[in-house]
Design an enzyme around this catalytic site. Structure first.
Site, PDB file in Angstrom:
ATOM      1  N   PRO A   1      -8.577   6.067  14.901  1.00  0.00           N
ATOM      2  CA  PRO A   1      -7.487   7.355  14.516  1.00  0.00           C
ATOM      3  C   PRO A   1      -6.444   6.519  15.675  1.00  0.00           C
ATOM      4  O   PRO A   1      -6.425   6.653  15.214  1.00  0.00           O
ATOM      5  CB  PRO A   1      -7.938   7.576  15.826  1.00  0.00           C
ATOM      6  CG  PRO A   1      -9.703   7.692  15.791  1.00  0.00           C
ATOM      7  CD  PRO A   1      -9.777   6.091  15.177  1.00  0.00           C
TER       8      PRO A   1
ATOM      9  N   GLU B   1      -0.386   0.045  -6.861  1.00  0.00           N
ATOM     10  CA  GLU B   1       0.665  -0.325  -5.939  1.00  0.00           C
ATOM     11  C   GLU B   1       0.336  -2.096  -6.712  1.00  0.00           C
ATOM     12  O   GLU B   1       1.602  -2.635  -6.271  1.00  0.00           O
ATOM     13  CB  GLU B   1      -0.145  -0.445  -4.287  1.00  0.00           C
ATOM     14  CG  GLU B   1      -0.080   1.302  -4.263  1.00  0.00           C
ATOM     15  CD  GLU B   1       1.359   1.278  -2.898  1.00  0.00           C
ATOM     16  OE1 GLU B   1       1.789   0.809  -2.769  1.00  0.00           O
ATOM     17  OE2 GLU B   1       1.241   2.348  -3.339  1.00  0.00           O
TER      18      GLU B   1
ATOM     19  N   GLU C   1      11.231  -9.192   0.414  1.00  0.00           N
ATOM     20  CA  GLU C   1      10.641  -7.997   1.051  1.00  0.00           C
ATOM     21  C   GLU C   1       9.686  -8.040   0.795  1.00  0.00           C
ATOM     22  O   GLU C   1       8.534  -7.745   0.325  1.00  0.00           O
ATOM     23  CB  GLU C   1      11.224  -7.074   1.290  1.00  0.00           C
ATOM     24  CG  GLU C   1      12.046  -6.337  -0.274  1.00  0.00           C
ATOM     25  CD  GLU C   1      13.025  -6.771  -0.795  1.00  0.00           C
ATOM     26  OE1 GLU C   1      12.568  -6.200  -2.352  1.00  0.00           O
ATOM     27  OE2 GLU C   1      13.861  -7.675  -0.533  1.00  0.00           O
TER      28      GLU C   1
ATOM     29  N   GLY D   1       0.767  -1.148  -0.026  1.00  0.00           N
ATOM     30  CA  GLY D   1      -0.114   0.183   0.312  1.00  0.00           C
ATOM     31  C   GLY D   1       1.099   0.918   0.149  1.00  0.00           C
ATOM     32  O   GLY D   1       2.325   1.023   0.295  1.00  0.00           O
TER      33      GLY D   1
END
Lengths: 228, 228
Positions: free
Chosen positions: B85, B64, B117, B48
């Site tokens: 939040p 992406e 990765e 992302g």
DNA sequence: ACAAAAGTGTTGAGAGTACACCCATGC
DNA sequence: GCATGGGTGTACTCTCAACACTTTTGT
């Protein structure tokens, strides 16, 4: 989320907009507010506002809902997020749209005051709407129909006690098709989601039995396919 | 959207995260990347990144997707927007999650390089994930199952030509239930969404007829209920 | 010839659909 | 007593679910 530096990127504004549906005299209505500011000044728009940094998206939607209608214990569901770069002509605004269903016996609260800047409009014939709000409304109506086709969500639009005819008319109006009375009643009663009350709706002609929605069936019904 | 002053409110960061599903040797896998930075350094996460001010949400998700897999003509759908939040410990980040289905014959592109990765993991047993990405993954799996139950979307995970047994196994694996071979074949063939090819999958035992998905049925099938 | 996967039909149960008349009340 | 909406049952069709054997190939 690879590299992260919040200061490296310009940030968009984020709002929530809420499509608030209610049934008024058997027809589906949507709550709109009249804009005071440019752009789209004096046009009608969905209620909404900025998401504050310390509240969740749902809290923001609920806050808007309470501000406009005064009710808070209603059905509220995230709809879709609209983020076209051009949807607000001034700057980039991404909006998370929600839709809410307000029961008929609760909506005489703040909305019914003819305060002129907040009004109910027929959902199928709204006035011209600001931004991409017509698109959001269309999407919400599609989703509402879709959900009604396989859940019993229409209860959220009716008063606490209602007749089977009222329930059927809500389905017919929203789905935009006629349903057979006997089949409808059989299906809805077999689904075991209604409690028969001892009350009747009087006036007019033969009184109609009132039913209420079985509260312990709410969660179940929301996930269940009720209509084919 | 009542009052509007983009400078009056602090703005959150907005990202997209993409749950990319693929079928590898019959089991559902999800593409993850290893984070380099704090927080959650060296943990795995969904691919992302930040939404740029001049691109739509879908463009950002597609970007992406292309960056991580190299493919771009795949099924991509907005999933849900997560905005708690506290979901990023540093600052307010709202993420619009998408999910993508990549066909088996296309995913040997960038992902299969053991670049360490970026890797495919079994979707039902992923490593511990950063942020609230486990929740997003769970949500995506639920949505995928739900869609498979009433559409023919599993085609998006299969190579261009496939046997009916392969299709059935994909359904069985994702829905996590066994299906009757004869009923499955009848239903899928009656749905009139497959083209019988003249090719056969050889090797092993009796060769199996290959089918392909009728491209002109894509839009239709996405809206149609296929499995009960 | 045998092991392994491909391929093929029928039956019973349940759900959906179509359809018409009597009932209780207000006027 | 009549107009109006409330309330009820049955027959047909279709879809879903359960179930076992034959065919084709490789070894």
């Amino acid at each position: 989320m690879a590299a992260f530096d919040p200061h490296k990127y310009e940030r968009p504004s984020v709002t929530v907009d809420v499509v608030i549906f209610g049934l008024i005299e058997g027809t589906l209505h949507v709550l709109l507010i009249q804009r005071g500011l440019e752009p789209f000044a004096s046009m009608w728009a969905l209620p909404g506002g900025f998401v504050r940094l310390d509240e969740s998206l749902e809290q923001a939607a609920l806050r808007e809902l309470v501000e406009e209608t005064g009710v808070k214990d209603v059905y509220l569901e995230q709809l879709y997020t609209f983020g076209d770069p051009q949807r607000d002509p001034r700057t980039r605004v991404i909006t998370v749209a929600y839709f809410a269903l307000v029961a008929a016996d609760r909506l005489r609260l703040r909305a019914d005051t003819d305060a002129a800047e907040v009004r109910w409009f027929p959902a199928y014939e709204p006035p011209p709407l600001a931004f991409d709000h017509q698109k959001i409304l269309d999407y919400a109506i599609t989703r509402l129909r879709y959900k009604l086709e396989y859940t019993a969500l229409a209860f959220e639009l009716l008063p606490q006690e209602f007749t089977l005819t009222e329930l059927q008319q809500a389905y017919e109006h929203i789905l935009n098709e006629e349903l057979d009375k006997r089949n409808f009643r059989r299906k809805v009663l077999q689904a075991d989601i209604l409690d028969k009350t001892e009350n009747y709706r009087e006036g007019g002609h033969r009184p109609a039995r009132l039913y209420s929605f079985r509260q312990d069936a709410v969660a179940e019904v929301k996930a269940r396919r009720l209509f084919p």
